[in-house]
Design a protein around this motif. Structure first.
Motif, PDB file in Angstrom:
ATOM      1  N   ARG A 105       0.730  -1.421  -0.074  1.00  0.00           N
ATOM      2  CA  ARG A 105       0.105   0.006   0.264  1.00  0.00           C
ATOM      3  C   ARG A 105       1.067   1.205   0.028  1.00  0.00           C
ATOM      4  O   ARG A 105       0.445   2.116  -0.644  1.00  0.00           O
ATOM      5  N   ARG A 106       2.048   1.166   1.002  1.00  0.00           N
ATOM      6  CA  ARG A 106       2.824   2.399   0.758  1.00  0.00           C
ATOM      7  C   ARG A 106       3.443   2.605  -0.457  1.00  0.00           C
ATOM      8  O   ARG A 106       4.044   3.827  -0.572  1.00  0.00           O
ATOM      9  N   MET A 107       3.531   1.791  -1.290  1.00  0.00           N
ATOM     10  CA  MET A 107       4.294   2.149  -2.804  1.00  0.00           C
ATOM     11  C   MET A 107       3.247   2.796  -3.741  1.00  0.00           C
ATOM     12  O   MET A 107       3.522   3.238  -4.529  1.00  0.00           O
ATOM     13  N   LEU A 108       1.968   2.664  -2.918  1.00  0.00           N
ATOM     14  CA  LEU A 108       0.978   3.249  -4.109  1.00  0.00           C
ATOM     15  C   LEU A 108       0.127   4.458  -3.370  1.00  0.00           C
ATOM     16  O   LEU A 108      -0.181   5.324  -4.363  1.00  0.00           O
ATOM     17  N   THR A 109       0.316   4.822  -2.110  1.00  0.00           N
ATOM     18  CA  THR A 109      -0.268   5.822  -1.472  1.00  0.00           C
ATOM     19  C   THR A 109       0.250   7.147  -1.938  1.00  0.00           C
ATOM     20  O   THR A 109      -0.408   8.204  -2.187  1.00  0.00           O
ATOM     21  N   GLY A 110       1.613   7.103  -2.238  1.00  0.00           N
ATOM     22  CA  GLY A 110       2.027   8.458  -2.735  1.00  0.00           C
ATOM     23  C   GLY A 110       1.677   9.064  -4.058  1.00  0.00           C
ATOM     24  O   GLY A 110       1.294  10.039  -4.347  1.00  0.00           O
ATOM     25  N   ALA A 111       0.861   8.179  -4.949  1.00  0.00           N
ATOM     26  CA  ALA A 111       0.136   8.476  -5.973  1.00  0.00           C
ATOM     27  C   ALA A 111      -1.144   9.010  -5.829  1.00  0.00           C
ATOM     28  O   ALA A 111      -1.866   9.422  -6.943  1.00  0.00           O
ATOM     29  N   PHE A 112      -1.759   8.733  -4.538  1.00  0.00           N
ATOM     30  CA  PHE A 112      -3.017   9.242  -4.327  1.00  0.00           C
ATOM     31  C   PHE A 112      -3.164  10.093  -3.329  1.00  0.00           C
ATOM     32  O   PHE A 112      -4.135  10.359  -2.453  1.00  0.00           O
ATOM     33  N   THR A 113      -2.129  11.134  -3.009  1.00  0.00           N
ATOM     34  CA  THR A 113      -2.213  12.059  -2.141  1.00  0.00           C
ATOM     35  C   THR A 113      -3.217  13.182  -2.488  1.00  0.00           C
ATOM     36  O   THR A 113      -3.609  13.174  -3.527  1.00  0.00           O
ATOM     37  N   VAL A 114      -3.597  13.889  -1.740  1.00  0.00           N
ATOM     38  CA  VAL A 114      -4.587  15.164  -1.960  1.00  0.00           C
ATOM     39  C   VAL A 114      -3.882  15.938  -3.036  1.00  0.00           C
ATOM     40  O   VAL A 114      -4.675  16.306  -3.956  1.00  0.00           O
ATOM     41  N   LYS A 115      -2.628  16.343  -2.910  1.00  0.00           N
ATOM     42  CA  LYS A 115      -2.235  17.112  -3.813  1.00  0.00           C
ATOM     43  C   LYS A 115      -1.916  16.361  -5.208  1.00  0.00           C
ATOM     44  O   LYS A 115      -2.186  17.302  -6.250  1.00  0.00           O
ATOM     45  N   ARG A 116      -1.448  15.085  -5.404  1.00  0.00           N
ATOM     46  CA  ARG A 116      -1.576  14.664  -6.693  1.00  0.00           C
ATOM     47  C   ARG A 116      -2.742  14.726  -7.097  1.00  0.00           C
ATOM     48  O   ARG A 116      -2.822  14.609  -8.387  1.00  0.00           O
ATOM     49  N   ILE A 117      -4.036  14.221  -6.697  1.00  0.00           N
ATOM     50  CA  ILE A 117      -5.145  14.260  -6.910  1.00  0.00           C
ATOM     51  C   ILE A 117      -5.623  15.584  -7.453  1.00  0.00           C
ATOM     52  O   ILE A 117      -6.131  15.763  -8.522  1.00  0.00           O
ATOM     53  N   ARG A 118      -5.374  16.503  -6.632  1.00  0.00           N
ATOM     54  CA  ARG A 118      -5.601  17.911  -7.267  1.00  0.00           C
ATOM     55  C   ARG A 118      -4.933  18.283  -8.374  1.00  0.00           C
ATOM     56  O   ARG A 118      -5.546  19.103  -9.325  1.00  0.00           O
ATOM     57  N   ALA A 119      -3.826  17.655  -8.596  1.00  0.00           N
ATOM     58  CA  ALA A 119      -2.993  18.007  -9.844  1.00  0.00           C
ATOM     59  C   ALA A 119      -3.619  17.383 -11.080  1.00  0.00           C
ATOM     60  O   ALA A 119      -3.452  17.658 -12.208  1.00  0.00           O
ATOM     61  N   LEU A 120      -4.396  16.317 -11.060  1.00  0.00           N
ATOM     62  CA  LEU A 120      -5.289  15.615 -12.003  1.00  0.00           C
ATOM     63  C   LEU A 120      -6.445  16.606 -12.495  1.00  0.00           C
ATOM     64  O   LEU A 120      -7.248  16.007 -13.263  1.00  0.00           O
ATOM     65  N   GLN A 121      -6.811  17.502 -11.593  1.00  0.00           N
ATOM     66  CA  GLN A 121      -8.104  18.255 -12.058  1.00  0.00           C
ATOM     67  C   GLN A 121      -8.404  18.696 -13.213  1.00  0.00           C
ATOM     68  O   GLN A 121      -9.457  18.379 -13.794  1.00  0.00           O
ATOM     69  N   PRO A 122      -7.202  19.073 -14.008  1.00  0.00           N
ATOM     70  CA  PRO A 122      -7.336  19.716 -15.297  1.00  0.00           C
ATOM     71  C   PRO A 122      -7.643  18.179 -16.347  1.00  0.00           C
ATOM     72  O   PRO A 122      -8.626  18.397 -17.256  1.00  0.00           O
ATOM     73  N   VAL A 123      -7.187  17.289 -16.046  1.00  0.00           N
ATOM     74  CA  VAL A 123      -7.376  16.014 -16.723  1.00  0.00           C
ATOM     75  C   VAL A 123      -8.789  15.685 -16.689  1.00  0.00           C
ATOM     76  O   VAL A 123      -9.370  15.199 -17.522  1.00  0.00           O
ATOM     77  N   ILE A 124      -9.382  15.641 -15.425  1.00  0.00           N
ATOM     78  CA  ILE A 124     -10.635  14.974 -15.264  1.00  0.00           C
ATOM     79  C   ILE A 124     -11.701  15.860 -15.769  1.00  0.00           C
ATOM     80  O   ILE A 124     -12.563  15.685 -16.369  1.00  0.00           O
ATOM     81  N   GLU A 125     -11.306  17.378 -15.856  1.00  0.00           N
ATOM     82  CA  GLU A 125     -12.368  18.544 -16.483  1.00  0.00           C
ATOM     83  C   GLU A 125     -12.366  17.993 -17.848  1.00  0.00           C
ATOM     84  O   GLU A 125     -13.369  18.586 -18.522  1.00  0.00           O
TER      85      GLU A 125
END
Lengths: 397, 71
Positions: free
Chosen positions: A99-119
């Motif tokens: 899990r700790r190898m994956l959680t770095g990709a799902f931090t609140v900051k990383r998800i916010r950075a995906l916002q333009p892709v989602i939009e």
């Protein structure tokens, strides 16, 4: 075709597809823990301790003696429940390592950075809906493609492969598919994911799977990386599609609440939490007792399977004085276990929230007069799958 | 009353609730998302957010200690 089987422990009240069956509320009132038969396409029917109270569910999901019952066994045939790399097949230290190898990709900051892709993905589906015109099916045009396309971006799936990719994802969650169909499908998913992983090994893509390969690839086997890719697909696709489908259906049936989601950005986070609580797309969660567990003086024996009803626990009548069977997007924050609880709580929950927060207001702003093109009684709900949803939803504007 | 925040890092499952509830007090480590405590003695204005973060944490990794401020 075998008759579709409704999972009895996930049963709904007659005529109220979002409301748990009265039998589940009756179980919730009982002091004793019920045992129920749970049908499973992979394990056949098994007996399990039924957990229906919110506090019981939280206590058990936080208890390390209650484990995922399907630990990866390299010597047993590969299946959805026996796959390396899938967090749902691990417990304890093995689970934490992965899990700790994956959680770095799902931090609140990383998800916010995906916002333009989602939009961008949402805007593309809104264009597709406009092009399809009044009478279009909201599920196949909007609700299902959005999470699939987001996962495709995260994994680096080329556009040409995306239709096949989506089909395999759906077979993987179909309780009416046979054991042979599940095994064949998983072989195909593994083969495709193996190609993706090999491509990332050669040149890590600028996406989530590429980052995992780049940052942790030296500590993960090919099989584990393939399993991680499959897990992200299966866990992230159907549940979010279901949330979009159920939320759209509910809001179109409650225009006053739709207006809150459309017009009040400050109320949006609370509205999304209420929709998550109310819809409970992953209806049940299976576990197994690794040791004897005492719960309120009742005994769960070592080796017993346990199944938790997220649906009814989220409406536990001990939790609130108010009516939790009514959707209220302005409700004061009400705790829920839609994403589970404890160490296995959903890895992708912040991504799911980001998709819902983006897609729902965008839909109702782009089509302010959107409404159902069928009578509410004629809505085609999917009650036979592990994930509750709506099969088709014709809309007009 | 004074609120002190402690974290039990090994318990953290990086769900991110604390960062959304109280971003002035919690952050996440970039490599694995594990909680980073920014302020162990946050100002009273942040208490409500910190309590929400502790309540939402699925791993009970946030410990709050309340002390009488006059002591």
């Amino acid at each position: 075709m075998p008759e579709p089987q409704v999972l009895p422990f996930a049963a709904r009240a007659a005529g109220c597809p979002f409301t748990p069956a009265p039998e589940l509320y009756a179980m919730q009132k009982e002091e004793e823990l019920s045992r129920v038969d749970v049908p499973s396409p992979i394990l056949d029917t098994f007996e399990a301790v039924a957990v229906t109270r919110y506090e019981d569910a939280r206590a058990l999901l936080s208890d390390e003696r209650l484990q995922m019952g399907f630990v990866f066994d390299p010597d047993a045939p590969r299946s959805m429940l026996n796959q390396p790399g899938n967090l749902l097949n691990y417990n304890g230290a093995d689970h934490t390592r992965l899990r700790r190898m994956l959680t770095g990709a799902f931090t609140v900051k990383r998800i916010r950075a995906l916002q333009p892709v989602i939009e961008e993905i949402v805007a593309g589906r809104l264009d597709a809906l406009a092009a399809a015109g009044p009478g279009a099916d909201l599920i196949s045009t909007f609700c299902t493609p959005i999470p699939t396309l987001v996962i495709c971006e995260l994994l680096g799936v080329p556009y040409a492969d995306r239709a096949d990719f989506q089909r395999r994802a759906q077979v993987g969650l179909d309780v009416n598919a046979t054991r042979e169909e599940h095994i064949t499908n998983l072989v195909e998913m593994d083969a495709y994911m193996g190609e993706l992983v090999a491509a990332h090994r050669r040149s890590p893509g600028d996406n989530l799977l590429g980052a995992i390969v780049r940052d942790h690839g030296d500590r993960l086997t090919e099989d584990e990386l393939i399993g991680i890719g499959n897990m992200l697909l299966v866990a992230g696709h159907e549940t979010t599609a279901s949330m979009l489908a159920c939320s759209s259906t509910l809001l179109l049936r409650h225009p006053d609440q739709l207006a809150v989601v459309r017009d009040e950005p400050a109320a949006l986070d609370g509205a999304v939490e209420e929709l998550l609580r109310y819809c409970s797309p992953a209806i049940t969660m299976p576990r197994e007792a690794a040791e004897d567990i005492e719960l309120r003086g009742r005994r769960i024996r070592r080796g017993e399977r346990v199944v938790l009803s997220v649906l009814v626990a989220n409406r536990d009548r001990a939790l609130a004085d108010t009516d939790l069977d009514t959707l209220d997007v302005r409700r004061a924050p009400q705790p829920h276990i839609t994403f589970g609880y404890g160490v296995h709580q959903c890895l992708g929950q912040q991504l799911a929230r980001a998709e819902l927060r983006t897609a729902l207001p965008a839909l109702f702003n782009r089509f302010p007069t959107l409404r159902l093109a069928v009578e509410p009684d004629a809505i085609d709900y999917r009650t036979t799958a592990l994930v509750f949803s709506v099969n088709t939803l014709p809309v007009t504007w | 009353m004074v609120l002190k925040v402690e974290i039990e890092e090994p318990r953290c499952v990086a769900a991110g609730h604390c960062v959304t509830a109280a971003p002035e007090v919690f952050d996440q480590r970039e490599t694995d998302g594990v909680v980073v405590l920014l302020d162990a003695a946050p100002p009273p204005g942040a208490y409500a957010h910190v309590r929400e973060a502790a309540l939402l944490c699925p791993a009970a990794a946030i410990l709050l200690r309340e002390r009488d401020g006059s002591a």
